[in-house]
Design a protein around this motif. Structure first.
Motif, short mmCIF file in Angstrom:
data_model
loop_
_atom_site.label_atom_id
_atom_site.label_comp_id
_atom_site.label_asym_id
_atom_site.label_seq_id
_atom_site.Cartn_x
_atom_site.Cartn_y
_atom_site.Cartn_z
N TYR A 145 -9.04 -3.75 2.57
CA TYR A 145 -7.87 -4.61 2.81
C TYR A 145 -6.75 -4.29 1.82
O TYR A 145 -5.58 -4.20 2.18
N SER A 146 -7.15 -4.05 0.56
CA SER A 146 -6.15 -3.81 -0.48
C SER A 146 -5.37 -2.53 -0.24
O SER A 146 -4.24 -2.40 -0.71
N ILE A 147 -6.00 -1.58 0.44
CA ILE A 147 -5.29 -0.32 0.71
C ILE A 147 -3.99 -0.64 1.44
O ILE A 147 -2.92 -0.13 1.11
N GLY A 148 -4.09 -1.54 2.43
CA GLY A 148 -2.89 -1.91 3.15
C GLY A 148 -2.02 -2.88 2.37
O GLY A 148 -0.81 -2.73 2.30
N TYR A 149 -2.68 -3.85 1.73
CA TYR A 149 -1.91 -4.92 1.08
C TYR A 149 -1.10 -4.40 -0.09
O TYR A 149 0.04 -4.80 -0.32
N MET A 150 -1.66 -3.45 -0.84
CA MET A 150 -0.99 -2.97 -2.05
C MET A 150 -0.23 -1.67 -1.79
O MET A 150 0.11 -0.96 -2.73
N GLU A 151 0.02 -1.37 -0.52
CA GLU A 151 0.58 -0.06 -0.18
C GLU A 151 1.87 0.24 -0.93
O GLU A 151 2.13 1.37 -1.33
N HIS A 152 2.71 -0.77 -1.12
CA HIS A 152 4.02 -0.51 -1.72
C HIS A 152 4.04 -0.75 -3.21
O HIS A 152 5.10 -0.76 -3.81
N ASP A 153 2.87 -0.94 -3.78
CA ASP A 153 2.83 -1.18 -5.23
C ASP A 153 2.59 0.13 -5.93
O ASP A 153 1.62 0.83 -5.65
N GLU A 154 3.47 0.49 -6.88
CA GLU A 154 3.33 1.81 -7.50
C GLU A 154 2.15 1.88 -8.46
O GLU A 154 1.77 2.96 -8.89
N ARG A 155 1.58 0.73 -8.81
CA ARG A 155 0.42 0.75 -9.71
C ARG A 155 -0.88 0.53 -8.93
O ARG A 155 -1.85 -0.02 -9.46
N ARG A 156 -0.91 0.98 -7.67
CA ARG A 156 -2.06 0.73 -6.83
C ARG A 156 -3.34 1.35 -7.39
O ARG A 156 -4.40 0.74 -7.34
N ARG A 157 -3.23 2.57 -7.98
CA ARG A 157 -4.41 3.24 -8.51
C ARG A 157 -5.07 2.37 -9.58
O ARG A 157 -6.28 2.18 -9.61
N ARG A 158 -4.24 1.85 -10.46
CA ARG A 158 -4.75 0.99 -11.52
C ARG A 158 -5.44 -0.25 -10.92
O ARG A 158 -6.48 -0.69 -11.39
N PHE A 159 -4.83 -0.79 -9.88
CA PHE A 159 -5.40 -1.97 -9.23
C PHE A 159 -6.82 -1.69 -8.74
O PHE A 159 -7.74 -2.47 -8.95
N PHE A 160 -6.99 -0.51 -8.12
CA PHE A 160 -8.34 -0.18 -7.64
C PHE A 160 -9.30 0.07 -8.79
O PHE A 160 -10.49 -0.23 -8.69
N GLY A 161 -8.77 0.61 -9.89
CA GLY A 161 -9.61 0.77 -11.07
C GLY A 161 -10.15 -0.56 -11.56
O GLY A 161 -11.34 -0.72 -11.85
N TYR A 162 -9.25 -1.55 -11.62
CA TYR A 162 -9.67 -2.88 -12.06
C TYR A 162 -10.68 -3.48 -11.08
O TYR A 162 -11.65 -4.12 -11.48
N LEU A 163 -10.42 -3.30 -9.78
CA LEU A 163 -11.35 -3.85 -8.79
C LEU A 163 -12.74 -3.26 -8.98
O LEU A 163 -13.76 -3.96 -8.95
N ASN A 164 -12.79 -1.94 -9.21
CA ASN A 164 -14.08 -1.29 -9.44
C ASN A 164 -14.75 -1.80 -10.71
O ASN A 164 -15.96 -2.02 -10.75
N LEU A 165 -13.93 -1.98 -11.73
CA LEU A 165 -14.46 -2.52 -12.99
C LEU A 165 -15.08 -3.89 -12.74
O LEU A 165 -16.16 -4.21 -13.24
#
Lengths: 99, 631
Positions: B104-124
């Protein structure tokens, strides 16, 4: 004459000298009063020598005279130089030795 | 098979490390990598689950000793994992819902330039949460506990350029710290009581400890659970935590992290069973929070905050069930799982609505969205039916069981708890219907914003709707699947134990009552919000409404009692320090100073004064000598 009277005289002289040292301000007078105390002591020593019948007291009196002569030399020199620098012979004027 | 357990944690942990340290090179693939590793963890979980189903009895509990963490004489801390039915349930929930929310976040955070970091935190977060539920001792659990707190802090404050988000993150972290202190004290107490903190020895030797000690440990564990699960009195952080991106609210503040407290209490069931006083406090906390959250949920106009109140309330149900002892453990976990489905679905639906409405969160500015967002409407609607306990859907089965268990507690206590849970069910029906009506029904109420941009509500992309659809399936069928033939009960019973209690009323009566209060709640909501148009500006409302809008004055309470109280305490301590302590020190110094100042005057520099003192001194010496002779 009872030698004890000499002792009374000696203590009287010593008291006068001590009072002079404590009361007078003029350095020369103070100095003279010190001499008076020394001589009162000498008198007492000689009187004791007489009372005990040996010469110990007289010998000490000689020593005292020698020391007093030396002391006069040094003391007068100090007083003179003090007077030269301060134009005063008052002991209370030389009161730099305090915090 | 047991060697796979560590991989469950390792996969998302690797993702977090790579994504957070990898730099901008990974910007284009980061979200795929994060999702893939979360999915890998889910697949491992499923494999282990299949293996576990193939076994029976004791064989189902797997154990993996990875390494000795702190091997000291008399103090043995191991990194070792334990996978039993309870952990397995959590693993599937965390990785399953977690993977869906990654997608879901792939779509929701599409326009956020810090998306990679967001996924890092989610994995953490996934790694920490898995560590929490897989640890085989309290110390390792504490590590996961803290890791979850850290991930929560990072994700709530993800939009750190907003001061409100940064503050909310700090608030969540600080309030959680209070609970964490409880957990660390509980672990220390365990070590002094039992000499170890591994689950097996501690939980099997509760008979050796005095009840007082067990009560103390239980209360400290409850404090920990209150912090992480947002229960009264440590509930104040959850509402503000909605400042984070919506997938975070769905994953952490609805489906998984806030359930850690329920896990802790259920896992430590043996301790609570032996400490009835602690258990009573658990029940009271659950009952109070259940109503507290529900009342707050009724008054909020912010869709996410209304759902946050609902989360608080539903977790209150779980804590209450866990506090009932063996009657309730299984149902607490069952409600936890079904809640994980429908609450994640509801939050994702809320995120989808916000996505289509230019991030507007005020429900009074929605209205009539069912025409514009059909998929969101249907999935959200199914989640809604599930949470209010519509007969046949997930929430119906799990909540009904908790209400039955509350009655089965027996005595006056049972009646009070039963009444509270029924009242909670009515309020739940009311506020969720309100959310539904305000958002999807009625006339459109949105207006152009200050820049003249009018929102154009539209359905969200596939990457967002597919997870919502899957979660809606879970919301509909999970409860029935678990309940038919008591599947879930038989699955979990070997770990948590179960007893039926002695219900004063029959199960049919309770079910009927549940459905009746549900209908009443829905009807009241419809009369208030469905029948007539809803004003865009919120009316002033009654005293209770206004208090509930301010979260029932929780922040004011904290401010007056804790912040002001703390200030007064420090001020009085500073006063005592300045007057008493400094007074003694300074007084001593001053008296010595004064004395020496007087003595100094003797040193006046006059030779005659010195002569007097010498003369006097000599006179005194001579007098003393003569006196001694005479004596």
């Amino acid at each position: 004459m009872n030698p004890v009277n000499y002792l009374y005289l000696a203590s009287l002289l010593f008291t006068i000298g001590a009072a002079g040292v404590l009361i007078r301000r003029n350095a020369i007078v103070v100095f003279m009063c010190i001499e008076l105390m020394l001589n009162a002591c000498n008198l007492a020593f000689v009187a004791f020598s007489r009372m005990h019948g040996n010469l110990d007291g007289q010998i000490i009196a000689f020593f005292t005279m020698v020391v007093a002569a030396a002391e006069v030399v040094v003391g007068l020199a100090i007083i003179v130089s003090l007077f030269r620098s301060r134009h005063s012979a008052s002991v209370d004027d030389a009161s730099l030795m305090k915090l | 098979m047991e060697n796979l357990i560590a991989l469950l944690i390792a996969a998302p942990l690797l993702g977090a490390a790579v994504l957070l340290c990898g730099g901008r090179r990974l910007d284009r693939v980061g979200h795929w990598l994060g999702t893939l590793l979360a999915a890998a963890s889910f697949v491992i979980g499923v494999v282990l689950f299949g293996d576990m189903l193939g076994k029976s009895g004791e064989g189902r509990s797997l154990h993996q000793h990875l390494f000795s963490w702190i091997p000291v004489e008399g103090f043995q801390a191991d990194v070792a994992f334990q996978l039993d039915q309870l952990s397995m349930t959590f693993v599937l929930l965390i990785t399953g819902v977690g993977t869906l929310i990654h997608i879901y976040s792939i779509g929701y955070m599409e326009h956020d330039e810090r998306r990679r970091r967001f996924f890092g935190y989610l994995n953490l977060f996934l790694a920490a949460m898995l560590l929490l539920v897989l640890a085989d001792n309290y110390l390792l659990l504490y590590m996961g506990w803290e890791g979850v707190g850290l991930a929560s802090y990072l994700l709530i404050g993800f939009w750190q350029h907003k001061p409100s988000a940064a503050t909310a993150a700090k608030k969540a972290f600080l309030v959680n710290r209070v609970g964490d202190m409880g957990l660390s004290i509980a672990i220390m107490l365990m070590f002094t009581t039992f000499g170890t903190f591994a689950f097996g020895p501690v939980l099997s030797s509760t008979g050796d400890a005095t009840e007082g000690k067990l009560t103390a440990i239980g209360l400290m564990l409850l404090l920990a659970a209150c912090g992480k699960s947002a229960q009264v009195p440590l509930q104040s952080w959850l509402g503000d935590a909605m400042e984070g991106p919506t997938p975070v609210s769905a994953l952490i503040h609805a489906a998984t992290m806030v359930t850690a407290g329920v896990y802790l209490i259920t896992r430590s069931g043996a301790i609570f069973n032996a400490a009835p006083d602690a258990q009573l406090v658990v029940v009271v906390v659950g009952a109070v929070t259940l109503l507290f959250g529900a009342i707050v949920g009724c008054a909020k106009d912010d869709i996410k905050k209304a759902l946050a109140g609902s989360t608080m309330s539903q977790i209150g149900y779980m804590i209450l069930a866990a506090g009932l002892g063996p009657i309730g453990y299984v149902f607490a976990i069952m409600h936890l799982v079904t809640h994980g489905f429908f609450k994640a679905g509801l939050f994702l639906g809320a995120g989808s609505v916000m996505h289509g409405m230019n991030d507007e969160v005020d429900m009074r500015k929605y209205g009539g969205l069912r025409k514009y967002m059909p998929v969101t409407f249907v999935t959200f609607g199914l989640g809604y039916l599930a949470i209010i306990g519509f007969p046949g859907l997930s929430g119906f089965f799990s909540k009904d069981k908790i209400i039955e268990a509350a009655f089965a507690k027996g005595g006056t206590e049972g009646w009070i708890l039963g009444a509270v849970t029924l009242l909670g069910a009515a309020i739940t029906a009311f506020y969720m219907t309100r959310v539904m009506l305000l958002t999807f029904f009625g006339e459109k109420r949105w207006q152009p914003d200050d820049n003249g941009h009018e929102p154009h509500p539209h359905e969200s992309p596939k990457s967002m709707t597919i997870p919502m659809v899957i979660l809606a399936f879970g919301s509909v069928f999970a409860g029935g699947f678990f309940s038919i033939g008591d599947r879930f009960l038989h699955w979990l019973e070997p770990v948590t134990g179960h007893s039926h209690g002695n219900p004063p009323v029959s199960a049919t009566t309770v079910t009927t009552a549940t459905v009746v209060v549900l209908v009443i709640g829905v009807a009241i909501a419809w009369f208030m919000y469905g029948r007539k148009p809803v004003p865009v500006a919120a009316p002033r409302g009654s005293l209770l409404t206004r208090a509930a809008r301010r979260d029932l004055l929780q922040d004011d309470f904290n401010h007056v009692v804790l912040v002001r109280g703390g200030e007064h305490l420090t001020r009085s301590l500073v006063y005592v320090d300045h007057t008493l302590v400094d007074g003694v020190v300074n007084g001593t110094a001053a008296s010595f100073g004064g004395l020496s100042g007087r003595l100094r005057k003797l040193q006046n520099g006059y030779a005659r004064t010195y002569a007097v003192s010498m003369f006097g001194g000599t006179a005194v010496l001579i007098a003393a000598t003569l006196l001694m002779r005479a004596v």
